[in-house]
Design an enzyme around this catalytic site. Structure first.
Site, short mmCIF file in Angstrom:
data_model
loop_
_atom_site.label_atom_id
_atom_site.label_comp_id
_atom_site.label_asym_id
_atom_site.label_seq_id
_atom_site.Cartn_x
_atom_site.Cartn_y
_atom_site.Cartn_z
N GLU A 49 -4.48 7.11 -3.76
CA GLU A 49 -5.07 7.87 -3.05
C GLU A 49 -4.05 9.70 -3.78
OE1 GLU A 49 -4.74 7.03 1.10
OE2 GLU A 49 -4.12 4.97 0.71
N PHE B 125 9.46 3.74 6.87
CA PHE B 125 9.29 5.46 7.47
C PHE B 125 8.22 5.55 8.03
CE2 PHE B 125 10.97 8.43 10.10
CZ PHE B 125 10.84 7.82 11.52
N HIS B 126 7.47 5.86 8.68
CA HIS B 126 6.91 6.96 8.59
C HIS B 126 6.11 7.76 9.66
CE1 HIS B 126 4.78 3.16 9.84
NE2 HIS B 126 4.13 3.53 10.05
N GLN C 36 7.40 -1.27 18.04
CA GLN C 36 7.20 -1.96 17.02
C GLN C 36 6.34 -1.22 16.58
OE1 GLN C 36 8.90 -4.08 15.62
NE2 GLN C 36 10.57 -3.86 17.67
N PRO C 37 6.40 -0.55 15.26
CA PRO C 37 5.18 -0.11 13.93
C PRO C 37 4.81 -1.67 13.56
CG PRO C 37 6.99 -0.04 12.71
CD PRO C 37 7.85 -0.52 14.51
N SER C 38 3.82 -1.00 12.44
CA SER C 38 3.25 -3.12 11.55
C SER C 38 3.69 -2.69 10.59
CB SER C 38 1.27 -2.05 11.38
OG SER C 38 0.76 -2.64 13.13
N TYR C 39 3.70 -2.02 10.41
CA TYR C 39 4.27 -1.94 8.36
C TYR C 39 5.94 -0.96 8.48
CZ TYR C 39 0.18 -1.66 7.91
OH TYR C 39 -1.75 -2.61 7.94
N TRP D 240 0.96 -1.22 0.29
CA TRP D 240 0.13 0.03 -0.19
C TRP D 240 0.93 1.02 0.10
CZ3 TRP D 240 0.48 3.45 4.37
CH2 TRP D 240 0.77 3.28 5.41
P1 M7G Z 1 1.92 2.02 12.11
O1 M7G Z 1 2.82 2.93 13.54
O2 M7G Z 1 3.13 1.06 11.00
O3 M7G Z 1 0.80 0.86 12.77
O4 M7G Z 1 1.78 2.52 11.22
P2 M7G Z 1 -0.03 0.76 13.25
O5 M7G Z 1 -1.43 0.63 12.35
O6 M7G Z 1 -0.13 -0.28 14.52
O7 M7G Z 1 -1.18 2.35 14.24
C1 M7G Z 1 1.00 2.32 10.45
C2 M7G Z 1 -0.42 3.73 10.00
O8 M7G Z 1 -0.84 3.76 7.96
C3 M7G Z 1 -1.90 3.42 10.46
O9 M7G Z 1 -2.00 4.85 11.37
C4 M7G Z 1 -3.00 2.99 9.53
O10 M7G Z 1 -3.88 3.66 10.25
C5 M7G Z 1 -2.18 3.58 8.30
N1 M7G Z 1 -2.39 3.09 7.60
C6 M7G Z 1 -2.33 1.74 7.22
N2 M7G Z 1 -3.02 1.29 5.86
C7 M7G Z 1 -3.15 0.09 5.60
C8 M7G Z 1 -3.15 2.51 5.28
C9 M7G Z 1 -3.28 3.34 4.26
O11 M7G Z 1 -3.77 2.07 2.79
N3 M7G Z 1 -3.39 4.70 3.61
C10 M7G Z 1 -3.57 5.22 4.46
N4 M7G Z 1 -3.80 7.01 3.86
N5 M7G Z 1 -2.76 5.02 6.07
C11 M7G Z 1 -2.57 3.94 6.00
#
Ligand code: M7G
Length: 338
Positions: A180, A267-268, A261-264, A170
């Site tokens: 998006e 880096f964000h 830990q993040p889910s992804y 994504w």
């Molecule tokens: P994270 O800290 O890796 O994990 O944050 P978390 O989901 O446990 O907080 C990833 C962030 O990316 C989260 O705030 C999600 O809501 C956001 N996110 C995830 N996806 C799959 C998408 C997406 O497809 N589009 C957008 N705009 N945000 C996403």
């Protein structure tokens, strides 16, 4: 029900939702008015043009349903088997990336799409959901683990390197300009800022944006170095400007943080209205304030040579028992105590 204002596209999503077959509740969060359920959709869910066949395969799906503005008890209104047909009068798809889709849903005839464009509820769909998603959203206990640099090198770094690239598909789609795009608020060669999928795009008090860095070699906070200070400062500055210009959010009105830990592992930075309680994602240990991270790196700036701060730090955080790192890190904690 005011069907007159339902467009063909909205009807399509209404129908898609009606194909959902409920299996079980994964997570109930009454205080957030949020419910996460597991079920399945026929595989035609992914292809709007195909008709469901009798021997159709099903795809595991997670639905996260939460209220937006109106105080409603969603858990009392959902009944197994028909989250689309039962309590929603219509739905509208707000966006979808590879396996993620989010919709606004309207419950009653009294609330209208014009008056409340963000919907009465927001529905996030993950389909097909992987085992990792199902585990992430399942009710579970956590332990606190202390990740030393050595544990990082031996256990966590290999786990991150092995995580399948599809997990961050994504992100790639957004960065490559495929998904998006109409929502992007800022784009530069180093990073972009856009609404997080958790946000309903309307309610400023729960404003939730995300800054995604283009450099994929930064997978987590552990990869941050002194050379990244200007990048992090730029994210901080740009997010404040956008929030002020677009939503009149004053200086100091944003909470910016990074999960570990993040889910992804791409880096964000999370950018959230300072007055919004974003629940467990803000819990101490997991959320690191962007300001603190910048400050730590700055303290390290004067040192010359040797490993940098995020290579030397021990990071302590809660880890759910369904997390892929749980068994290995729990074993380390047990050993340390004995
Ligand atoms: P994270 O800290 O890796 O994990 O944050 P978390 O989901 O446990 O907080 C990833 C962030 O990316 C989260 O705030 C999600 O809501 C956001 N996110 C995830 N996806 C799959 C998408 C997406 O497809 N589009 C957008 N705009 N945000 C996403």
């Amino acid at each position: 029900m005011n069907k007159a204002i339902v467009s063909d596209e909205d009807r399509l999503f209404e129908l898609k939702l009606q194909g959902f077959v409920f299996e079980r509740i994964l997570l109930e969060e009454p205080e957030k008015c949020r419910l996460t359920i597991l079920g399945s959709f026929p595989d035609s869910f992914l292809d709007p043009s195909s008709q469901p066949q009798p021997d159709t395969k099903t795809l595991p799906a997670i639905l996260r349903i939460e209220k937006t503005a109106v105080p409603i008890d969603i858990s009392g209104q959902i009944f197994p088997g028909s989250p689309g047909g039962g309590f929603l009068s219509y739905t509208k798809c707000m966006e979808h990336t590879d396996i993620y889709m989010w919709l606004a849903g309207w419950i009653s005839e009294t609330s209208s799409r014009e008056k409340q464009p963000q919907g009465d509820v927001k529905i996030n769909i993950i389909c097909p959901a992987t085992e990792v998603h199902i585990r992430k959203y399942s009710q579970q206990n956590s332990i606190i683990v202390r990740e030393t640099p050595e544990i990082y090198r031996q256990i966590v770094e290999p786990f991150i390197s092995d995580s399948p690239p599809e997990r961050t598909q994504w992100v790639v789609e957004i960065l490559q300009g495929l998904k998006e795009q109409s929502k992007i608020l800022f784009s530069a060669p180093e990073f972009i800022i856009l609404p997080d999928m958790k946000w309903d795009l309307h309610t400023v008090s729960s404003l939730y944006l995300i800054a995604i860095v283009r450099d994929e070699s930064i997978r987590s906070i552990r990869d941050l170095r002194v050379k990244h200070i200007p990048l992090l400062q730029s994210i901080r500055r740009t997010a404040s400007l956008i929030a002020h210009d677009r939503w009149d959010i004053p200086r100091g009105g944003l909470r910016m943080y990074i999960h570990y830990q993040p889910s992804y592992y791409h880096f964000h930075v999370h950018i959230v209205n300072a007055n919004y309680d974003a629940g467990l994602g803000m819990r101490v240990g997991q959320a690191h304030l962007l300001d603190d991270v910048i400050s730590l790196l700055q303290l390290d700036e004067e040192r010359s040579g040797g490993p940098e701060i995020f290579e030397r730090r021990t990071l302590t955080y809660g880890l759910g028992e369904q997390h892929g790192l749980y068994a290995a890190l729990k074993a380390v904690e047990v050993e340390r105590d004995s």
